[in-house]
Design a protein around this motif. Structure first.
Motif, PDB file in Angstrom:
ATOM      1  N   SER A  89      -0.916  24.760  -7.003  1.00  0.00           N
ATOM      2  CA  SER A  89      -1.051  24.628  -8.584  1.00  0.00           C
ATOM      3  C   SER A  89      -1.757  23.042  -8.715  1.00  0.00           C
ATOM      4  O   SER A  89      -1.694  22.426  -7.708  1.00  0.00           O
ATOM      5  CB  SER A  89       0.646  24.483  -9.174  1.00  0.00           C
ATOM      6  N   THR A  90      -2.258  23.013  -9.763  1.00  0.00           N
ATOM      7  CA  THR A  90      -2.699  21.741 -10.236  1.00  0.00           C
ATOM      8  C   THR A  90      -1.868  20.555 -10.134  1.00  0.00           C
ATOM      9  O   THR A  90      -2.060  19.518  -9.861  1.00  0.00           O
ATOM     10  CB  THR A  90      -3.593  21.568 -11.484  1.00  0.00           C
ATOM     11  N   ARG A  91      -0.817  20.741 -10.674  1.00  0.00           N
ATOM     12  CA  ARG A  91       0.374  19.950 -10.465  1.00  0.00           C
ATOM     13  C   ARG A  91       0.681  19.479  -9.199  1.00  0.00           C
ATOM     14  O   ARG A  91       0.801  18.196  -8.914  1.00  0.00           O
ATOM     15  CB  ARG A  91       1.583  20.485 -11.324  1.00  0.00           C
ATOM     16  N   ALA A  92       0.716  20.307  -8.056  1.00  0.00           N
ATOM     17  CA  ALA A  92       0.954  19.793  -6.815  1.00  0.00           C
ATOM     18  C   ALA A  92      -0.049  19.195  -6.153  1.00  0.00           C
ATOM     19  O   ALA A  92      -0.167  18.116  -5.545  1.00  0.00           O
ATOM     20  CB  ALA A  92       1.325  21.271  -6.132  1.00  0.00           C
ATOM     21  N   LEU A  93      -1.363  19.577  -6.662  1.00  0.00           N
ATOM     22  CA  LEU A  93      -2.538  18.990  -6.189  1.00  0.00           C
ATOM     23  C   LEU A  93      -2.809  17.515  -6.681  1.00  0.00           C
ATOM     24  O   LEU A  93      -3.039  16.455  -6.133  1.00  0.00           O
ATOM     25  CB  LEU A  93      -3.721  19.578  -6.643  1.00  0.00           C
ATOM     26  N   ARG A  94      -2.234  17.362  -7.880  1.00  0.00           N
ATOM     27  CA  ARG A  94      -2.186  15.947  -8.542  1.00  0.00           C
ATOM     28  C   ARG A  94      -1.106  14.970  -7.728  1.00  0.00           C
ATOM     29  O   ARG A  94      -1.383  14.047  -7.516  1.00  0.00           O
ATOM     30  CB  ARG A  94      -1.833  16.096  -9.750  1.00  0.00           C
ATOM     31  N   LEU A 132      -4.612  13.733  -0.426  1.00  0.00           N
ATOM     32  CA  LEU A 132      -5.876  14.387  -0.597  1.00  0.00           C
ATOM     33  C   LEU A 132      -6.650  13.067  -1.142  1.00  0.00           C
ATOM     34  O   LEU A 132      -5.986  12.044  -1.814  1.00  0.00           O
ATOM     35  CB  LEU A 132      -5.819  15.260  -1.896  1.00  0.00           C
ATOM     36  N   SER A 133      -7.861  13.048  -1.177  1.00  0.00           N
ATOM     37  CA  SER A 133      -8.687  12.070  -1.748  1.00  0.00           C
ATOM     38  C   SER A 133      -9.659  12.517  -2.760  1.00  0.00           C
ATOM     39  O   SER A 133      -9.969  13.719  -2.629  1.00  0.00           O
ATOM     40  CB  SER A 133      -9.566  11.282  -0.756  1.00  0.00           C
ATOM     41  N   SER A 134      -9.645  12.010  -3.810  1.00  0.00           N
ATOM     42  CA  SER A 134     -10.513  12.261  -4.924  1.00  0.00           C
ATOM     43  C   SER A 134     -11.275  11.226  -5.496  1.00  0.00           C
ATOM     44  O   SER A 134     -10.853   9.926  -5.098  1.00  0.00           O
ATOM     45  CB  SER A 134      -9.829  13.113  -5.915  1.00  0.00           C
ATOM     46  N   ARG A 135     -12.328  11.397  -6.128  1.00  0.00           N
ATOM     47  CA  ARG A 135     -13.067  10.322  -6.804  1.00  0.00           C
ATOM     48  C   ARG A 135     -12.839  10.830  -8.264  1.00  0.00           C
ATOM     49  O   ARG A 135     -12.856  12.054  -8.708  1.00  0.00           O
ATOM     50  CB  ARG A 135     -14.282   9.962  -6.326  1.00  0.00           C
ATOM     51  N   ARG A 136     -13.018   9.802  -9.374  1.00  0.00           N
ATOM     52  CA  ARG A 136     -12.946  10.023 -10.813  1.00  0.00           C
ATOM     53  C   ARG A 136     -14.151  10.146 -11.398  1.00  0.00           C
ATOM     54  O   ARG A 136     -15.187   9.418 -10.956  1.00  0.00           O
ATOM     55  CB  ARG A 136     -12.012   8.879 -11.463  1.00  0.00           C
ATOM     56  N   LEU A 137     -14.651  11.038 -12.059  1.00  0.00           N
ATOM     57  CA  LEU A 137     -15.658  11.374 -12.948  1.00  0.00           C
ATOM     58  C   LEU A 137     -15.747  10.228 -14.215  1.00  0.00           C
ATOM     59  O   LEU A 137     -14.626   9.868 -14.236  1.00  0.00           O
ATOM     60  CB  LEU A 137     -16.035  12.696 -13.030  1.00  0.00           C
ATOM     61  N   ALA A 179     -11.791  19.413   0.861  1.00  0.00           N
ATOM     62  CA  ALA A 179     -10.422  19.362   0.096  1.00  0.00           C
ATOM     63  C   ALA A 179      -9.498  20.584   0.497  1.00  0.00           C
ATOM     64  O   ALA A 179      -8.292  20.792   0.429  1.00  0.00           O
ATOM     65  CB  ALA A 179     -10.407  18.979  -1.314  1.00  0.00           C
ATOM     66  N   VAL A 180     -10.137  22.023   0.384  1.00  0.00           N
ATOM     67  CA  VAL A 180      -9.878  23.099   0.656  1.00  0.00           C
ATOM     68  C   VAL A 180      -8.944  22.985   1.855  1.00  0.00           C
ATOM     69  O   VAL A 180      -7.661  23.700   1.884  1.00  0.00           O
ATOM     70  CB  VAL A 180     -10.718  24.462   0.463  1.00  0.00           C
ATOM     71  N   GLU A 181      -9.335  22.752   2.981  1.00  0.00           N
ATOM     72  CA  GLU A 181      -8.926  22.587   4.379  1.00  0.00           C
ATOM     73  C   GLU A 181      -7.866  21.525   4.204  1.00  0.00           C
ATOM     74  O   GLU A 181      -6.640  21.776   5.000  1.00  0.00           O
ATOM     75  CB  GLU A 181     -10.012  22.309   5.365  1.00  0.00           C
TER      76      GLU A 181
END
Length: 116
Positions: free
Chosen positions: A13-18, A26-31, A42-44
């Motif tokens: 779920s998006t909630r879990a990913l957040r 997890l690492s992300s960048r903000r657009l 990130a899938v792996e």
């Protein structure tokens, strides 16, 4: 990829990913629009997190073990992984012992019931 795409591809779920992102799993960048942008890897990373959670580890323990994964996705024999897995085995053994005791009590109670 956006969080909805990652959720679809990973089955999480998006909630879990957040939550994983907030915890640094997890690492992300903000657009510019504020959306999270995840790299293909990130899938792996999510697969690895879910594997660790599925074997009963908590998120903190998972965070300690994630660096132990090799590039091919296999868990290596690093000290952190060995220690966390030993702790988890002890917890499972304790749960099994408690359930066996409960089963014994249930069985004894059932055996003592008098049919009317």
């Amino acid at each position: 990829m956006l969080i909805n795409q990652l959720a679809t591809r990973s089955g999480v779920s998006t909630r879990a990913l957040r939550h994983y992102d907030r915890l640094g799993l997890l690492s992300s960048r903000r657009l510019d629009n504020g959306y999270r942008d995840f790299e293909e890897c990130a899938v792996e990373e999510v697969r690895r997190i879910r594997l660790l959670l599925d074997i009963g580890l908590g998120l903190q323990a998972a965070a300690e073990i994630l660096p132990c994964f090799a590039e091919d996705g296999e868990l290596t024999a690093c000290a952190e992984a060995r220690q966390q897995l030993r702790v988890q085995i002890c917890e499972v053994d304790s749960s099994i012992a408690a359930l066996q005791q409960t089963r014994g009590l249930l069985s004894g109670t059932l055996d003592n019931l008098v049919e009317s």
